[in-house]
Design a protein around this motif. Structure first.
Motif, mmCIF file in Angstrom:
data_model
loop_
_atom_site.group_PDB
_atom_site.id
_atom_site.type_symbol
_atom_site.label_atom_id
_atom_site.label_comp_id
_atom_site.label_asym_id
_atom_site.label_seq_id
_atom_site.Cartn_x
_atom_site.Cartn_y
_atom_site.Cartn_z
ATOM 1 N N PHE A 133 -36.405 58.273 1.196
ATOM 2 C CA PHE A 133 -37.806 57.924 2.194
ATOM 3 C C PHE A 133 -38.743 58.741 1.602
ATOM 4 C CE2 PHE A 133 -40.153 59.247 5.585
ATOM 5 C CZ PHE A 133 -40.847 58.267 6.043
ATOM 6 N N ALA A 134 -38.487 60.080 1.192
ATOM 7 C CA ALA A 134 -39.544 60.825 0.745
ATOM 8 C C ALA A 134 -40.202 60.503 -0.559
ATOM 9 C CB ALA A 134 -39.142 62.401 0.652
ATOM 10 N N ASN A 135 -39.183 59.866 -1.407
ATOM 11 C CA ASN A 135 -39.629 59.425 -2.789
ATOM 12 C C ASN A 135 -40.359 58.103 -2.495
ATOM 13 O OD1 ASN A 135 -38.462 60.290 -5.456
ATOM 14 N ND2 ASN A 135 -36.774 60.548 -4.035
ATOM 15 N N ALA A 136 -40.011 57.288 -1.573
ATOM 16 C CA ALA A 136 -40.771 55.992 -1.166
ATOM 17 C C ALA A 136 -42.211 56.340 -0.745
ATOM 18 C CB ALA A 136 -39.898 55.000 -0.372
ATOM 19 N N VAL A 137 -42.361 57.124 0.114
ATOM 20 C CA VAL A 137 -43.576 57.687 0.588
ATOM 21 C C VAL A 137 -44.734 58.204 -0.330
ATOM 22 C CG1 VAL A 137 -44.786 58.977 2.260
ATOM 23 C CG2 VAL A 137 -42.809 58.096 2.953
ATOM 24 N N LEU A 138 -44.013 59.027 -1.531
ATOM 25 C CA LEU A 138 -44.785 59.491 -2.444
ATOM 26 C C LEU A 138 -45.241 58.528 -3.420
ATOM 27 C CD1 LEU A 138 -43.287 63.071 -2.812
ATOM 28 C CD2 LEU A 138 -45.242 62.263 -1.265
ATOM 29 N N MET A 139 -44.489 57.426 -3.481
ATOM 30 C CA MET A 139 -44.710 56.296 -4.428
ATOM 31 C C MET A 139 -45.666 55.031 -3.709
ATOM 32 S SD MET A 139 -41.371 55.991 -6.892
ATOM 33 C CE MET A 139 -40.462 55.743 -5.525
#
Length: 506
Positions: free
Chosen positions: A458-464
């Motif tokens: 989830f964190a990866n997705a938000v930062l992308m």
């Protein structure tokens, strides 16, 4: 995306790339600075990211990116049960299933969990007759999660012998049949819609097997795990043996719902509750911890540095524990189905790589297979090593000692390398790895490991700036398969020739 978001990514691209050896030489506190620990009651998990190229400056700039991406707000919305899946206008409430989230959703999940608990306990108490085996049919998240957890936790003292079948290839189902006595076997059918063709075909074949082997009421041996209970009733399942889950629970995040039924049947309710509690501990850490001290967020900083800034196309996961042999398979779906996207959550083309290809294996087997490429190949491959301090066996302690020595040695060798006048015997070193070291591999720890990777994804997705909760990419192949079955469609010449060769031409 906002100008601040674009500027934050541009700033990250400006960083120099010192070697890992230089980073350790320049900062005697590096290990402490880039290592964190999660406590899980009697044990815990250590996360060591010191052998990656993260620096204080990179952490600061990634923290600025998180702010520009609205990370805190997106995290709040997810735990509040608000819409975080805009393409399907849905919430993503998997954390509520383990007790952390919107109050109404937590209460609803608790009621459904109590229903499952009563059924599990009834099975263990003999209310459904003698039950020695459970065949669990599902696909995707409905199978990968249960298979991982049962394999990790149900090896020693499984209360019921569980076989997870996902492949439509009949060989997989026949293997389960060969291991089970039909007179003492239950069938769990896991399908969100209760229409998934692979799952329902396998389920019907399992019913036929029960009937062909003298089971008087095969339908009475079925437990349905679904978000469409009315479909299960139509299919013939007694409504008292239907375990529903909420529509907001996505397949790859569903093991915490009634999809976890085979896990609870295998290991017992007390241990299944510990599994949920371990995940909930990670939920609270992820929800309440700010900045780089947030361990899933810090892992995402490292992931994105290598995938986005350094162009690494893959990420490898090696479990130095036989019980976690299915973890790389599980993470493949979690990470690549969630973040393998080409548009942002706003529908615009992404401006860089998204999810790397997740792959891996089990140590020490992998050392004699793929580690040649990792040490001396031309690809940049960041690696996660996962191990347990406590062994999972009762053999000579030399087994586990050698296992852990190999795990730690590989990380050290990848970083240090070794120069030689003979180019074929030279190791360049400076190759990144992280280590996730568990005190023990108990139910709470396995739950925590899965939840950690959910929040990391989830964190990866938000930062992308992408949406990790839809998966439309899996639909097109299914649509074409249905057209082939129906007949009357024309396809490309290659496909037509293959259909004709296999006797499937319409």
């Amino acid at each position: 995306m906002s100008e601040a978001f674009k500027a934050a990514w541009a700033q990250l691209a400006k960083h120099s790339d010192p070697t890992l050896a230089d980073l350790f030489a320049a900062d005697p506190q590096r290990v402490d600075k880039f290592t964190g620990r999660l406590e899980l009651g009697e044990g815990g998990i250590l996360f060591d990211w010191s052998k990656t190229h993260l620096t204080d400056a990179l952490i600061a700039d990634f923290t600025a990116l998180a702010e520009a991406a609205g990370f805190d707000e997106m995290r709040r919305r997810m735990f509040a049960g608000e819409v975080v899946n805009p393409t399907e206008n849905r919430a993503a409430e998997h954390s509520a299933l383990r007790g952390v989230g919107r109050e109404a959703s937590v209460e609803e999940a608790a009621a459904l969990r109590e229903r499952m608990k009563l059924l599990v306990q009834a099975i263990h108490d003999g209310a459904l007759g003698e039950v020695k085996h459970l065949i669990h049919v599902g696909i995707g998240g409905s199978a990968l999660g249960p298979a991982l957890a049962v394999d990790a936790l149900g090896r020693d003292l499984a209360l019921v012998d569980v076989h997870v079948v996902s492949n439509i290839d009949g060989v997989a189902l026949e293997e389960a049949f060969a291991a089970c006595d039909p007179q003492t076997t239950l069938l769990a059918v896991a399908s969100k819609t209760f229409t998934t063709i692979e799952t329902m075909t396998n389920a019907q074949s399992a019913l036929d097997w029960l009937a062909a082997n003298g089971v008087a009421d095969p339908a009475g041996r079925v437990i349905a795990l679904t978000a469409a209970p009315e479909k299960a009733v139509e299919w013939g399942v007694d409504e008292t043996r239907i375990l529903p889950f909420a529509e907001s629970v996505g397949g790859r995040y569903s093991i915490w719902s009634s999809i976890g039924f085979p896990v609870a049947v295998a290991i017992g309710w007390e241990d299944f509750q510990a599994f949920l509690d371990g995940a909930a501990a990670v939920d609270r850490h992820f929800r309440d911890t700010a900045g780089a001290a947030n361990l899933p967020l810090r892992a995402a900083f490292s992931d994105l540095y290598y995938a986005r800034i350094k162009g690494a196309e893959t990420r490898a996961v090696f479990a130095y524990d036989e019980r976690l042999g299915l973890l790389p398979d599980y993470l493949q779906q979690l990470e690549m189905e969630s973040n393998g996207k080409s548009v942002t959550a706003e529908g615009d083309p992404v401006d860089g790589p998204t999810a790397p290809i997740t792959w891996g294996g089990v140590g020490t087997d992998a050392q004699h297979a793929v580690f040649q490429l990792l040490h001396q190949g031309t690809h940049l491959v960041p690696i996660d090593f996962i191990a347990s301090i406590a062994p999972g066996d009762a053999l000579d302690p030399a087994h586990h000692r050698i296992l852990l020595m190999n795990c730690f040695a590989q990380g050290a060798a990848l970083m240090a390398g070794k120069q030689s006048e003979d180019p074929a015997r030279s190791y360049p070193g400076n190759r990144p790895s992280a280590t996730i070291l568990c005190d023990d591999l108990d139910p709470a720890t396995v739950g925590a490991l899965i939840a950690f990777h959910e929040h990391r994804t989830f964190a990866n997705a938000v930062l992308m700036g992408i949406n990790p909760f839809d998966q439309f990419g899996v639909e097109l192949g299914k649509e074409i398969a249905k057209k082939i079955e129906k007949g009357g469609e024309q396809f490309d010449p290659s496909t037509e020739a293959l259909l004709a060769k296999a006797g499937l031409a319409g």
